[in-house]
Design a protein around this motif. Structure first.
Motif, PDB file in Angstrom:
ATOM      1  N   GLN A 128       0.840  -1.197   0.000  1.00 25.70           N
ATOM      2  CA  GLN A 128       0.000   0.000   0.000  1.00 25.70           C
ATOM      3  C   GLN A 128       0.873   1.245   0.000  1.00 25.70           C
ATOM      4  O   GLN A 128       1.825   1.351   0.779  1.00 25.70           O
ATOM      5  CB  GLN A 128      -0.914   0.002   1.224  1.00 25.70           C
ATOM      6  CG  GLN A 128      -1.791   1.245   1.340  1.00 25.70           C
ATOM      7  CD  GLN A 128      -2.661   1.220   2.579  1.00 25.70           C
ATOM      8  OE1 GLN A 128      -3.225   0.192   2.938  1.00 25.70           O
ATOM      9  NE2 GLN A 128      -2.783   2.346   3.251  1.00 25.70           N
ATOM     10  N   ILE A 129       0.515   2.185  -0.846  1.00 23.94           N
ATOM     11  CA  ILE A 129       1.250   3.448  -0.936  1.00 23.94           C
ATOM     12  C   ILE A 129       0.316   4.573  -0.506  1.00 23.94           C
ATOM     13  O   ILE A 129      -0.672   4.865  -1.171  1.00 23.94           O
ATOM     14  CB  ILE A 129       1.759   3.686  -2.363  1.00 23.94           C
ATOM     15  CG1 ILE A 129       2.615   2.512  -2.822  1.00 23.94           C
ATOM     16  CG2 ILE A 129       2.553   4.991  -2.438  1.00 23.94           C
ATOM     17  CD1 ILE A 129       2.842   2.470  -4.309  1.00 23.94           C
ATOM     18  N   SER A 162      12.275   3.845  -7.407  1.00 22.02           N
ATOM     19  CA  SER A 162      12.083   3.438  -6.007  1.00 22.02           C
ATOM     20  C   SER A 162      10.706   2.821  -5.808  1.00 22.02           C
ATOM     21  O   SER A 162      10.557   1.826  -5.078  1.00 22.02           O
ATOM     22  CB  SER A 162      12.250   4.642  -5.084  1.00 22.02           C
ATOM     23  OG  SER A 162      13.551   5.178  -5.177  1.00 22.02           O
ATOM     24  N   LEU A 163       9.700   3.400  -6.447  1.00 22.78           N
ATOM     25  CA  LEU A 163       8.345   2.868  -6.360  1.00 22.78           C
ATOM     26  C   LEU A 163       8.291   1.448  -6.913  1.00 22.78           C
ATOM     27  O   LEU A 163       7.735   0.540  -6.281  1.00 22.78           O
ATOM     28  CB  LEU A 163       7.389   3.785  -7.123  1.00 22.78           C
ATOM     29  CG  LEU A 163       5.967   3.284  -7.378  1.00 22.78           C
ATOM     30  CD1 LEU A 163       5.264   2.930  -6.080  1.00 22.78           C
ATOM     31  CD2 LEU A 163       5.163   4.323  -8.150  1.00 22.78           C
ATOM     32  N   ALA A 188      -2.950   5.149  -2.795  1.00 24.50           N
ATOM     33  CA  ALA A 188      -3.779   6.152  -2.109  1.00 24.50           C
ATOM     34  C   ALA A 188      -2.948   7.403  -1.840  1.00 24.50           C
ATOM     35  O   ALA A 188      -2.681   7.752  -0.692  1.00 24.50           O
ATOM     36  CB  ALA A 188      -4.324   5.576  -0.803  1.00 24.50           C
ATOM     37  N   VAL A 189      -2.552   8.073  -2.932  1.00 24.63           N
ATOM     38  CA  VAL A 189      -1.765   9.293  -2.813  1.00 24.63           C
ATOM     39  C   VAL A 189      -2.617  10.475  -3.268  1.00 24.63           C
ATOM     40  O   VAL A 189      -3.667  10.292  -3.895  1.00 24.63           O
ATOM     41  CB  VAL A 189      -0.475   9.202  -3.661  1.00 24.63           C
ATOM     42  CG1 VAL A 189       0.415   8.089  -3.143  1.00 24.63           C
ATOM     43  CG2 VAL A 189      -0.786   8.986  -5.147  1.00 24.63           C
ATOM     44  N   PRO A 190      -2.213  11.715  -2.949  1.00 25.79           N
ATOM     45  CA  PRO A 190      -2.967  12.870  -3.458  1.00 25.79           C
ATOM     46  C   PRO A 190      -3.102  12.818  -4.974  1.00 25.79           C
ATOM     47  O   PRO A 190      -2.232  12.313  -5.684  1.00 25.79           O
ATOM     48  CB  PRO A 190      -2.111  14.061  -3.002  1.00 25.79           C
ATOM     49  CG  PRO A 190      -1.403  13.568  -1.780  1.00 25.79           C
ATOM     50  CD  PRO A 190      -1.116  12.123  -2.050  1.00 25.79           C
ATOM     51  N   GLY A 191      -4.211  13.358  -5.468  1.00 24.72           N
ATOM     52  CA  GLY A 191      -4.559  13.226  -6.870  1.00 24.72           C
ATOM     53  C   GLY A 191      -3.473  13.672  -7.834  1.00 24.72           C
ATOM     54  O   GLY A 191      -3.256  13.040  -8.871  1.00 24.72           O
ATOM     55  N   PHE A 192      -2.766  14.751  -7.515  1.00 19.29           N
ATOM     56  CA  PHE A 192      -1.776  15.268  -8.456  1.00 19.29           C
ATOM     57  C   PHE A 192      -0.583  14.322  -8.625  1.00 19.29           C
ATOM     58  O   PHE A 192       0.195  14.457  -9.568  1.00 19.29           O
ATOM     59  CB  PHE A 192      -1.302  16.671  -8.036  1.00 19.29           C
ATOM     60  CG  PHE A 192      -0.446  16.711  -6.801  1.00 19.29           C
ATOM     61  CD1 PHE A 192       0.930  16.698  -6.897  1.00 19.29           C
ATOM     62  CD2 PHE A 192      -1.024  16.786  -5.541  1.00 19.29           C
ATOM     63  CE1 PHE A 192       1.737  16.751  -5.763  1.00 19.29           C
ATOM     64  CE2 PHE A 192      -0.238  16.845  -4.401  1.00 19.29           C
ATOM     65  CZ  PHE A 192       1.141  16.816  -4.511  1.00 19.29           C
ATOM     66  N   ALA A 197       2.117   7.651 -10.739  1.00 14.70           N
ATOM     67  CA  ALA A 197       2.322   6.514  -9.843  1.00 14.70           C
ATOM     68  C   ALA A 197       1.593   5.285 -10.366  1.00 14.70           C
ATOM     69  O   ALA A 197       2.138   4.171 -10.372  1.00 14.70           O
ATOM     70  CB  ALA A 197       1.850   6.858  -8.437  1.00 14.70           C
ATOM     71  N   LEU A 198       0.351   5.471 -10.822  1.00 14.12           N
ATOM     72  CA  LEU A 198      -0.403   4.355 -11.389  1.00 14.12           C
ATOM     73  C   LEU A 198       0.297   3.816 -12.633  1.00 14.12           C
ATOM     74  O   LEU A 198       0.396   2.594 -12.825  1.00 14.12           O
ATOM     75  CB  LEU A 198      -1.826   4.794 -11.725  1.00 14.12           C
ATOM     76  CG  LEU A 198      -2.723   3.739 -12.376  1.00 14.12           C
ATOM     77  CD1 LEU A 198      -2.889   2.521 -11.472  1.00 14.12           C
ATOM     78  CD2 LEU A 198      -4.091   4.336 -12.734  1.00 14.12           C
TER      79      LEU A 198
END
Length: 360
Positions: A6-7, A58-59, A72-76, A81-82
């Motif tokens: 989970q991020i 890193s991701l 589950a990161v901020p929209g911007f 990330a996806l």
């Protein structure tokens, strides 16, 4: 037991990680080590790691052992990330609510044989699942929903607290609102067309236009009338319009404004708040309505917006893990809800956690 990576460890992230850790092995990453430590103190089986999600290498390294990823990161930050997650070939549930059209990444998901479900929160999320479920059974001529997460005891002048990133709230107040009227996509300013509605357990709230329909405008564009409105205490929209008109949401002032609002909108520990959602679908012969009302769980200290958003996402994680949805590509919840058994799975999962969406 699956390995879930989970991020995001904010308020919603906390609810999700603690829920998933009851059954699965959870690895949790965030840029904020303090948020990670607070969750680890609640459940020390959750493995934590600091991560800069903007660093794609890193991701990708972090999620390499994952069975499935929860974003589950901020929209911007969400779209890139996806994209990185899809490139690794990992199944993913995403509740970042990116302003970009994430369905454009579906071809990338297919190339990498990935199942990705996006916008799987309370709203967008639950209304989409419901729309998909009923769309598979009947003709729908009109779809609308009203949603808000609010403090039970509001404090002026904002009468609002943000259970998730204030940056994402500001985005709701600035991005033009799209809706479907008589078969045509129409755009209105955010915060416009204010109407007063009365709700059981709450009283009067104002509803105003925001851009919450998102994917539905393309996946369900044959439905001639569709709209979404955000709910706040009366007066909030006018105040936010003043902020917007005074330039406080402009790029040269947004950092200072975000800092100011974050202080005012920060929820205190164990502060009572509630989530309210009305979903209405119509055709020539019938109207189908659903209502959700949920409050902070005082025993766990988990806010309602965290529960309703987070548990919808964790339900969706388990939906994939349990083999109820395995199509390859990027899918919004309305397409998932149309598959036999998927909405009932989500609803049962929520009910088991005390979150009830009831037909009225």
């Amino acid at each position: 037991m699956a390995k879930i990576y989970q991020i995001g460890a904010g308020m919603v992230g906390r609810a999700m990680a603690l829920d998933l850790a009851k059954k699965h092995q959870v690895h949790l990453a965030d840029f904020d080590s303090r948020s990670l430590d607070r969750i680890h103190q609640k459940n020390n089986t959750i493995q934590i790691q600091t991560l800069d999600v903007t660093h794609a290498k890193s991701l990708k390294h972090f999620i390499e052992p994952a069975d499935i990823v929860l974003l589950a990161v901020p929209g911007f930050l969400g779209y890139k990330a996806l994209q990185a997650i899809l490139e690794t070939g990992k199944n993913v549930v995403d509740i970042s609510f990116s302003p970009e059209n994430v369905l454009e990444l579906s071809s990338l998901a297919k190339i990498n044989n990935v199942t990705a479900i996006v916008d799987a929160g309370v709203a967008p999320g639950i209304p989409n699942f419901l729309l998909g479920y009923y769309h598979s059974k009947m003709t729908i001529d009109s779809f609308e929903y009203y949603v808000g997460g609010l403090p039970k005891y509001p404090i002026p002048p904002f009468n609002y607290k943000a259970p998730f990133s204030p940056v994402d709230v500001i985005e709701e107040y600035t991005r033009p609102a799209r809706m479907m009227i008589n078969g045509e996509i129409v755009t209105r300013p955010a915060l416009s067309e204010i109407e007063i509605k009365n709700f059981l357990n709450v009283g009067e709230l104002e509803a105003f236009n925001t851009d919450g329909l998102r994917s539905i405008l393309s996946t369900m564009n044959h439905i001639p009338n569709m709209k979404e409105k955000t709910l706040r205490y009366p007066g909030h929209a006018t105040l936010m319009k003043t902020f917007r008109d005074d330039g406080k949401f402009d790029s040269n002032q947004i950092e200072n404004t975000s800092t100011e609002l974050f202080k005012s909108w920060r929820m205190d520990d164990n502060e009572l708040e509630f989530t309210i959602l009305d979903v209405i679908m119509r055709n020539e012969s019938q109207t189908i309505s659903y209502h959700l009302y949920d409050e902070t769980d005082m025993e766990s200290g988990i806010a309602s917006m965290s529960r309703t958003t987070g548990y919808t996402a964790t339900a969706t994680i388990n939906l994939i893990l349990d083999g109820h949805f395995s199509k390859v590509g990027v899918f919004p919840p309305e397409l998932v809800g149309s598959i036999n058994g998927c909405w009932n799975y989500i609803k049962t999962y929520l009910n088991n956690r005390g979150v009830y969406i009831k037909k009225v």
